[in-house]
Write a protein that holds these residues in place. Structure first.
Motif, short mmCIF file in Angstrom:
data_model
loop_
_atom_site.label_atom_id
_atom_site.label_comp_id
_atom_site.label_asym_id
_atom_site.label_seq_id
_atom_site.Cartn_x
_atom_site.Cartn_y
_atom_site.Cartn_z
N GLY A 215 39.29 46.01 34.89
CA GLY A 215 40.16 46.71 33.46
C GLY A 215 41.62 46.40 33.02
N ASP A 216 42.03 46.57 34.01
CA ASP A 216 43.50 46.38 33.89
C ASP A 216 44.28 45.49 33.35
OD1 ASP A 216 46.32 48.18 33.99
OD2 ASP A 216 46.63 45.80 35.50
N ASP A 217 45.17 45.51 31.34
CA ASP A 217 45.43 44.03 31.27
C ASP A 217 46.37 43.19 32.53
OD1 ASP A 217 44.79 45.17 28.83
OD2 ASP A 217 46.59 46.18 27.89
N ASP A 218 47.40 43.30 32.46
CA ASP A 218 47.50 42.79 33.78
C ASP A 218 46.86 41.97 35.20
OD1 ASP A 218 50.01 42.58 32.51
OD2 ASP A 218 50.90 44.04 33.47
N PHE A 219 46.05 42.91 35.68
CA PHE A 219 45.44 42.07 36.54
C PHE A 219 44.21 41.26 36.08
CE2 PHE A 219 41.19 42.18 39.21
CZ PHE A 219 41.98 42.22 40.37
N ALA A 220 43.68 42.15 35.01
CA ALA A 220 42.47 40.57 34.33
C ALA A 220 42.95 39.54 33.64
CB ALA A 220 41.38 42.03 33.18
N LEU A 221 43.75 39.97 33.27
CA LEU A 221 44.64 38.21 32.28
C LEU A 221 45.06 37.15 34.05
CD1 LEU A 221 44.61 37.02 30.76
CD2 LEU A 221 47.52 37.51 29.74
N ALA A 222 45.82 37.87 35.03
CA ALA A 222 45.99 37.35 36.47
C ALA A 222 44.58 36.80 37.53
CB ALA A 222 47.15 37.68 37.38
N PHE A 223 44.10 37.64 37.19
CA PHE A 223 42.55 37.44 37.83
C PHE A 223 41.50 36.18 37.28
CE2 PHE A 223 38.24 38.36 38.80
CZ PHE A 223 38.08 37.63 40.19
N ALA A 224 41.62 36.30 36.25
CA ALA A 224 40.58 35.78 34.86
C ALA A 224 41.01 34.16 34.85
CB ALA A 224 40.36 36.21 34.32
N ARG A 225 42.64 33.92 35.01
CA ARG A 225 42.90 32.74 33.90
C ARG A 225 42.99 31.63 35.46
NH1 ARG A 225 48.06 33.52 30.78
NH2 ARG A 225 47.39 31.62 29.96
N ILE A 226 43.39 32.59 36.50
CA ILE A 226 43.33 31.66 38.01
C ILE A 226 41.94 30.85 38.31
CG2 ILE A 226 44.01 31.63 40.81
CD1 ILE A 226 46.15 33.87 39.85
N GLU A 227 40.38 31.85 38.15
CA GLU A 227 39.83 31.98 38.54
C GLU A 227 39.17 30.39 37.89
OE1 GLU A 227 36.89 35.09 41.12
OE2 GLU A 227 36.74 35.35 38.82
N ASN A 228 39.48 30.65 36.65
CA ASN A 228 38.89 30.75 35.35
C ASN A 228 39.23 28.52 35.94
OD1 ASN A 228 38.43 29.03 32.69
ND2 ASN A 228 37.35 30.10 32.88
N ALA B 267 36.35 40.85 30.10
CA ALA B 267 34.88 41.07 30.17
C ALA B 267 34.83 40.13 31.94
CB ALA B 267 34.06 40.08 29.01
N TRP B 268 35.63 39.33 31.51
CA TRP B 268 35.52 38.07 32.73
C TRP B 268 36.16 38.78 34.15
CZ3 TRP B 268 34.76 32.75 34.24
CH2 TRP B 268 35.53 32.66 35.50
N SER B 269 36.48 39.77 34.28
CA SER B 269 37.43 40.31 35.75
C SER B 269 36.67 41.11 35.38
CB SER B 269 38.42 40.49 35.18
OG SER B 269 39.42 39.78 35.50
N ILE B 270 36.31 42.65 34.95
CA ILE B 270 35.11 43.64 34.44
C ILE B 270 33.64 43.04 34.81
CG2 ILE B 270 33.58 45.59 33.45
CD1 ILE B 270 36.73 45.34 31.80
N TRP B 271 33.42 41.62 34.77
CA TRP B 271 32.35 41.01 35.62
C TRP B 271 32.01 41.26 36.98
CZ3 TRP B 271 26.96 40.28 35.96
CH2 TRP B 271 26.18 39.21 36.68
N ASN C 271 27.87 48.48 47.77
CA ASN C 271 27.20 49.82 46.77
C ASN C 271 29.12 49.97 45.61
OD1 ASN C 271 25.73 51.94 49.41
ND2 ASN C 271 27.30 51.14 50.46
N VAL C 272 28.09 49.97 44.62
CA VAL C 272 28.93 50.10 43.38
C VAL C 272 29.59 50.99 43.18
CG1 VAL C 272 28.74 49.18 41.17
CG2 VAL C 272 26.73 48.23 42.82
N PRO C 273 31.50 50.57 42.87
CA PRO C 273 31.63 52.08 42.45
C PRO C 273 31.50 52.81 41.41
CG PRO C 273 33.24 49.91 43.37
CD PRO C 273 32.12 49.42 43.24
N THR C 274 32.48 53.29 40.81
CA THR C 274 31.71 54.39 39.76
C THR C 274 32.68 53.39 38.50
OG1 THR C 274 34.07 55.02 39.43
CG2 THR C 274 32.35 56.20 40.45
N ARG C 275 32.45 53.24 37.12
CA ARG C 275 32.61 52.92 36.18
C ARG C 275 33.51 52.84 35.95
NH1 ARG C 275 31.66 48.17 33.39
NH2 ARG C 275 32.23 48.98 31.31
N GLU C 276 34.81 54.48 36.41
CA GLU C 276 35.98 54.44 35.95
C GLU C 276 36.75 53.37 37.11
OE1 GLU C 276 33.14 57.39 36.29
OE2 GLU C 276 32.87 56.95 34.53
N ALA C 277 36.18 54.09 38.46
CA ALA C 277 36.72 52.26 39.52
C ALA C 277 36.97 51.53 39.09
CB ALA C 277 36.57 53.08 41.11
#
Length: 192
Positions: A89-102, A65-69, A77-83
């Motif tokens: 929304g990738d599990d590994d990317f989202a977890l690393a990205f959100a945890r570092i920022e937070n 939710a954090w990363s997709i936001w 120019n916002v990419p497609t929802r799929e992109a």
């Protein structure tokens, strides 16, 4: 430009700015946190989840939710929802990205990051340490993650800097930002 000030964090993560421009995406970000936990702030509520205090299921749901936001609002120019979902929304990317920022946004005693005071980077004592360094500031005019006011305030405190406000959003992959960054790099490489 992101100076890690409370007003910047509130603008993007606490419903004081970007949410007015992207209400649908904001709703998904908000919905990941139960209403009874929202009064303490979204950064704090997300932090409990991202650190695993609420279990793995909540940790992964919150990270997405954090990363997709952020991924949903980062470009003019916002990419497609799929992109967006494929990357953010990738599990590994989202977890690393959100945890570092937070982690950095949580801070200590109400001051985000590792700075001693809110706005520390704009204090004269800090700016004097870097004033001698040639500075080019490239900022997306329509950046809703890091509002343009931060770049402008930095430039005013460093009037010898060069400020380029581009017709872009937040992403460094937008063509005009790339162009300005390459121009600045080329100019620096020609200096002796």
């Amino acid at each position: 430009i992101f100076l890690l000030r409370k007003k910047e964090l509130d603008f993007f993560y606490e419903g004081c700015g970007t949410n007015f421009l992207f209400p649908e995406q904001w709703e998904a970000y908000v919905d990941a946190i139960p209403e009874e936990e929202r009064a303490g702030g979204f950064i704090k509520a997300y932090g409990k989840r991202l650190r695993g205090e609420m279990g793995d299921e909540e940790k992964f749901a919150a990270s997405k939710a954090w990363s997709i936001w952020e991924g949903s609002v980062s470009r003019l120019n916002v990419p497609t929802r799929e992109a967006i979902l494929k990357k953010w929304g990738d599990d590994d990317f989202a977890l690393a990205f959100a945890r570092i920022e937070n982690h950095y946004f949580t801070g200590v005693d109400g001051v985000a990051g590792f700075f001693e005071t809110d706005g520390w980077l704009l204090e004269d004592a800090q700016l004097e340490k870097i004033r001698h360094i040639p500075t080019v500031i490239v900022q997306g005019r329509y950046d809703v993650v890091c509002p343009a006011t931060s770049a402008y305030e930095l430039h005013k405190k460093l009037p010898e800097s060069v400020l380029h406000m581009t017709t872009t959003g937040h992403s460094s992959f937008e063509p005009e930002i790339i162009q300005r960054l390459v121009e600045a790099t080329d100019e620096f490489s020609e200096r002796k």
